[in-house]
Write a protein that holds these residues in place. Structure first.
Motif, PDB file in Angstrom:
ATOM      1  N   GLU A 186       2.152   1.515  -3.743  1.00  0.00           N
ATOM      2  CA  GLU A 186       1.086   1.882  -4.692  1.00  0.00           C
ATOM      3  C   GLU A 186      -0.248   1.887  -3.938  1.00  0.00           C
ATOM      4  O   GLU A 186      -0.923   0.870  -3.840  1.00  0.00           O
ATOM      5  N   PRO A 187      -0.641   3.063  -3.368  1.00  0.00           N
ATOM      6  CA  PRO A 187      -1.830   3.100  -2.511  1.00  0.00           C
ATOM      7  C   PRO A 187      -3.167   2.949  -3.233  1.00  0.00           C
ATOM      8  O   PRO A 187      -4.161   2.623  -2.615  1.00  0.00           O
ATOM      9  N   ARG A 188      -3.209   3.176  -4.530  1.00  0.00           N
ATOM     10  CA  ARG A 188      -4.470   3.116  -5.256  1.00  0.00           C
ATOM     11  C   ARG A 188      -4.334   2.274  -6.524  1.00  0.00           C
ATOM     12  O   ARG A 188      -3.274   2.154  -7.086  1.00  0.00           O
ATOM     13  N   GLY A 189      -5.468   1.713  -6.934  1.00  0.00           N
ATOM     14  CA  GLY A 189      -5.518   1.038  -8.221  1.00  0.00           C
ATOM     15  C   GLY A 189      -5.292  -0.463  -8.184  1.00  0.00           C
ATOM     16  O   GLY A 189      -5.368  -1.110  -9.228  1.00  0.00           O
ATOM     17  N   LYS A 228      -5.889  -4.286  -5.816  1.00  0.00           N
ATOM     18  CA  LYS A 228      -6.306  -5.081  -4.665  1.00  0.00           C
ATOM     19  C   LYS A 228      -5.119  -5.959  -4.328  1.00  0.00           C
ATOM     20  O   LYS A 228      -4.436  -6.459  -5.223  1.00  0.00           O
ATOM     21  N   LEU A 273       0.821  -1.209   0.000  1.00  0.00           N
ATOM     22  CA  LEU A 273       0.000   0.000   0.000  1.00  0.00           C
ATOM     23  C   LEU A 273       0.858   1.263   0.000  1.00  0.00           C
ATOM     24  O   LEU A 273       0.467   2.274  -0.581  1.00  0.00           O
ATOM     25  N   ARG A 311      -4.890  -5.376 -10.480  1.00  0.00           N
ATOM     26  CA  ARG A 311      -5.292  -4.036 -10.912  1.00  0.00           C
ATOM     27  C   ARG A 311      -6.812  -3.913 -10.856  1.00  0.00           C
ATOM     28  O   ARG A 311      -7.520  -4.777 -11.312  1.00  0.00           O
ATOM     29  N   THR A 312      -7.291  -2.800 -10.259  1.00  0.00           N
ATOM     30  CA  THR A 312      -8.738  -2.587 -10.156  1.00  0.00           C
ATOM     31  C   THR A 312      -9.239  -1.469 -11.055  1.00  0.00           C
ATOM     32  O   THR A 312     -10.405  -1.457 -11.410  1.00  0.00           O
TER      33      THR A 312
END
Length: 140
Positions: free
Chosen positions: A84-87, A89, A81, A138-139
């Motif tokens: 890469e905190p976003r994008g 799971k 996290l 990747r979300t």
């Protein structure tokens, strides 16, 4: 329009109507960036060594072994996290076994996009074997 597609690798074929097959869609290049496993792999190696150095397998002490597994998994997930905190799971599994000199074999089969990644790290001593596997899916 229905087309028959034969896979050269396995000789199987499937029929579909007008839209690309699932395999064809997943084979298309992904413009989305991958999670950089090179930023997490050295951390995993160091974490396993520092957490498990001197650890001994004691079957009666399942809580302590479970605690190591949870601590390692949580810390790897937290590091992912940070990177890469976003994008993505994240899934992290940690398994600890008694080292009895046994061999082992594992396999991972997945169907995902090019931007999804997995990495693993192992630690072993005379007493234990630990395998930690981290997935980034990747979300967005």
């Amino acid at each position: 329009m229905t087309q028959r597609v034969t896979s050269p690798s396995n000789g199987l074929h499937s029929a579909y109507s007008g839209s690309p097959s699932l395999a064809a869609r997943s084979a298309q290049a992904s413009p989305r960036p991958k999670f950089d496993v090179e930023q997490i792999k050295p951390y995993m190696k160091k974490l396993l060594a520092s957490t498990l150095q001197g650890a001994q397998w004691e079957a009666r002490d399942k809580q302590r072994i479970r605690g190591w597994c949870n601590e390692i998994s949580e810390r790897v997930k937290d590091r992912m996290l940070e990177v890469e905190p976003r994008g993505f799971k994240y899934i992290v599994t940690t398994q600890i076994y008694e080292n009895l000199g046994q061999g082992g074999l594992a396999s991972l089969v997945s169907h995902w996009e090019d931007s999804d990644t997995v990495t693993q790290e192992m630690y072993n001593s005379d007493s234990i074997i630990c395998v930690c596997i981290a997935y980034a899916i990747r979300t967005a």
